[in-house]
Every structure is written in C-alpha cells, then in structure tokens.
Design a protein around this motif. Structure first.
Motif, PDB file in Angstrom:
ATOM      1  N   VAL A 138       0.827  -1.207   0.000  1.00  0.00           N
ATOM      2  CA  VAL A 138       0.000   0.000   0.000  1.00  0.00           C
ATOM      3  C   VAL A 138       0.860   1.255   0.000  1.00  0.00           C
ATOM      4  O   VAL A 138       2.025   1.231   0.383  1.00  0.00           O
ATOM      5  CB  VAL A 138      -0.950   0.028   1.219  1.00  0.00           C
ATOM      6  N   GLU A 139       0.228   2.349  -0.432  1.00  0.00           N
ATOM      7  CA  GLU A 139       0.853   3.667  -0.367  1.00  0.00           C
ATOM      8  C   GLU A 139      -0.235   4.667  -0.021  1.00  0.00           C
ATOM      9  O   GLU A 139      -1.424   4.390  -0.192  1.00  0.00           O
ATOM     10  CB  GLU A 139       1.558   4.016  -1.684  1.00  0.00           C
ATOM     11  N   LEU A 140       0.193   5.821   0.475  1.00  0.00           N
ATOM     12  CA  LEU A 140      -0.759   6.850   0.860  1.00  0.00           C
ATOM     13  C   LEU A 140      -0.824   7.919  -0.221  1.00  0.00           C
ATOM     14  O   LEU A 140       0.202   8.450  -0.639  1.00  0.00           O
ATOM     15  CB  LEU A 140      -0.337   7.496   2.184  1.00  0.00           C
ATOM     16  N   HIS A 141      -2.036   8.197  -0.670  1.00  0.00           N
ATOM     17  CA  HIS A 141      -2.291   9.292  -1.604  1.00  0.00           C
ATOM     18  C   HIS A 141      -2.823  10.450  -0.754  1.00  0.00           C
ATOM     19  O   HIS A 141      -3.831  10.300  -0.065  1.00  0.00           O
ATOM     20  CB  HIS A 141      -3.313   8.872  -2.661  1.00  0.00           C
ATOM     21  N   PHE A 142      -2.126  11.580  -0.809  1.00  0.00           N
ATOM     22  CA  PHE A 142      -2.381  12.711   0.079  1.00  0.00           C
ATOM     23  C   PHE A 142      -2.656  13.957  -0.738  1.00  0.00           C
ATOM     24  O   PHE A 142      -1.932  14.267  -1.687  1.00  0.00           O
ATOM     25  CB  PHE A 142      -1.137  12.931   0.956  1.00  0.00           C
ATOM     26  N   SER A 143      -3.717  14.698  -0.375  1.00  0.00           N
ATOM     27  CA  SER A 143      -3.990  15.970  -1.044  1.00  0.00           C
ATOM     28  C   SER A 143      -4.660  16.937  -0.080  1.00  0.00           C
ATOM     29  O   SER A 143      -5.402  16.535   0.816  1.00  0.00           O
ATOM     30  CB  SER A 143      -4.876  15.766  -2.276  1.00  0.00           C
ATOM     31  N   TRP A 144      -4.350  18.219  -0.264  1.00  0.00           N
ATOM     32  CA  TRP A 144      -5.019  19.272   0.483  1.00  0.00           C
ATOM     33  C   TRP A 144      -6.344  19.562  -0.201  1.00  0.00           C
ATOM     34  O   TRP A 144      -6.399  19.692  -1.409  1.00  0.00           O
ATOM     35  CB  TRP A 144      -4.155  20.534   0.510  1.00  0.00           C
ATOM     36  N   VAL A 145      -7.424  19.666   0.588  1.00  0.00           N
ATOM     37  CA  VAL A 145      -8.742  19.901   0.022  1.00  0.00           C
ATOM     38  C   VAL A 145      -9.220  21.345   0.224  1.00  0.00           C
ATOM     39  O   VAL A 145      -9.946  21.865  -0.615  1.00  0.00           O
ATOM     40  CB  VAL A 145      -9.805  18.966   0.643  1.00  0.00           C
ATOM     41  N   SER A 146      -8.819  21.958   1.329  1.00  0.00           N
ATOM     42  CA  SER A 146      -9.225  23.338   1.577  1.00  0.00           C
ATOM     43  C   SER A 146      -8.290  23.963   2.597  1.00  0.00           C
ATOM     44  O   SER A 146      -7.596  23.263   3.338  1.00  0.00           O
ATOM     45  CB  SER A 146     -10.665  23.408   2.088  1.00  0.00           C
ATOM     46  N   LYS A 147      -8.310  25.305   2.622  1.00  0.00           N
ATOM     47  CA  LYS A 147      -7.550  26.028   3.639  1.00  0.00           C
ATOM     48  C   LYS A 147      -8.184  27.397   3.840  1.00  0.00           C
ATOM     49  O   LYS A 147      -8.805  27.944   2.919  1.00  0.00           O
ATOM     50  CB  LYS A 147      -6.087  26.146   3.245  1.00  0.00           C
TER      51      LYS A 147
END
Length: 160
Positions: free
Chosen positions: A104-113
């Motif tokens: 497995v690997e982690l897919h990471f993204s910012w959604v809001s700020k």
C-alpha cells in the motif's frame, strides 16, 4: 520576518488539489496478527478460517492497523513541526480490507484552507488521505482538519 518552525509545510505552502504519493508498505501476515492480538483481537484479524466464515478471502488487517499505517506514511509529507493540533477526522471509510501481502501507499492531497480568525499566526486546513494498494484499489479514506502555523511576518505577529 519571524518564523515559528525550522522546517515543515506552512499554511502558505499549501496548494489545494495536487495529489502526492508516499513510499509503500507491505501488510505482513505476522504483523497483522501481532497488531490484532494487542489492539483489536477480532477473529477475522487472527484466523483465516474465521475470516472466510465471515465472507472474506482470508485474514484481514484491523481498521485500526490501517489507520496506524496511514498515520505513519503521512509523516513523509513534511508537515512536522508546523502542525499545532488536529481538530478531528471526518468521513473515515473502509472501502476494502487490507490482507497479508498487500503493498500500500498513501495518496495525500489538500482539500481546503482558510486563515484562522482567532489565531492570525495560524491557518486551518483539510487534507484527504487515501490508503491504496499499488494496483490502485482504495482501502481507506479519511478527511482530517488541522491547525497549522503560518510564516509569521511582523504584521501578523503584531495582529495576534
């Protein structure tokens, strides 16, 4: 300029949208069983026959184990000393079981700020973490909201 942390991702560095991918981790059979014995001793996490009787193809990793792997891989994204606190996690979903041998690997993204109204030296940001097998199958998704440091300028420092 006054900086509050030597490294890490600051509020200003956050770019909403792009997905980053971590290194990979293998769910080892012995590790799944050891984790389950200590933290979540359900039969589906300890015994192949019990897991098959419950409708799985065999032993499955605990959801808590999956969350622990997600959290460890999250540290690859250099948030480090700039994260002050977590406000909580939302929309935690287990889409498919993790099984022995799964890579497995982690897919990471910012959604809001957004800027913090009560703490001008900070921002509030949400990120989406998806634990995926390397063949793309989604196992876990979770939305986290955090309080994160800004690069503190003299103007922000005086306002706080």
């Amino acid at each position: 300029m006054i900086e509050t942390a030597a490294d890490g991702t600051y509020f200003e560095d956050i770019e909403v949208g792009p997905v980053q991918v971590s290194s990979s981790v293998i769910f080892e059979r012995d590790a799944i069983i050891a984790f389950a014995r200590q933290w979540d001793p359900l039969p589906v996490h300890l015994d192949d026959n019990a897991a098959r009787a419950a409708g799985f193809d065999g032993l499955t990793a605990s959801g808590t184990h999956m969350l622990a792997v997600k959290q460890r891989l999250l540290h690859e994204f250099d948030l480090g000393p700039t994260v002050i606190a977590s406000f909580g996690s939302d929309e935690t979903r287990y889409h498919a079981p993790a099984r022995p041998g799964d890579v497995v690997e982690l897919h990471f993204s910012w959604v809001s700020k957004r800027s913090s109204k009560s703490r001008p030296s900070c921002g509030i940001a949400q990120h989406l973490s998806e634990l995926r097998r390397i063949d793309g199958v989604l196992l876990l998704s979770i939305l986290d909201t955090i309080l994160i440091r800004r690069r503190v300028t003299e103007e922000v420092y005086r306002a706080s």
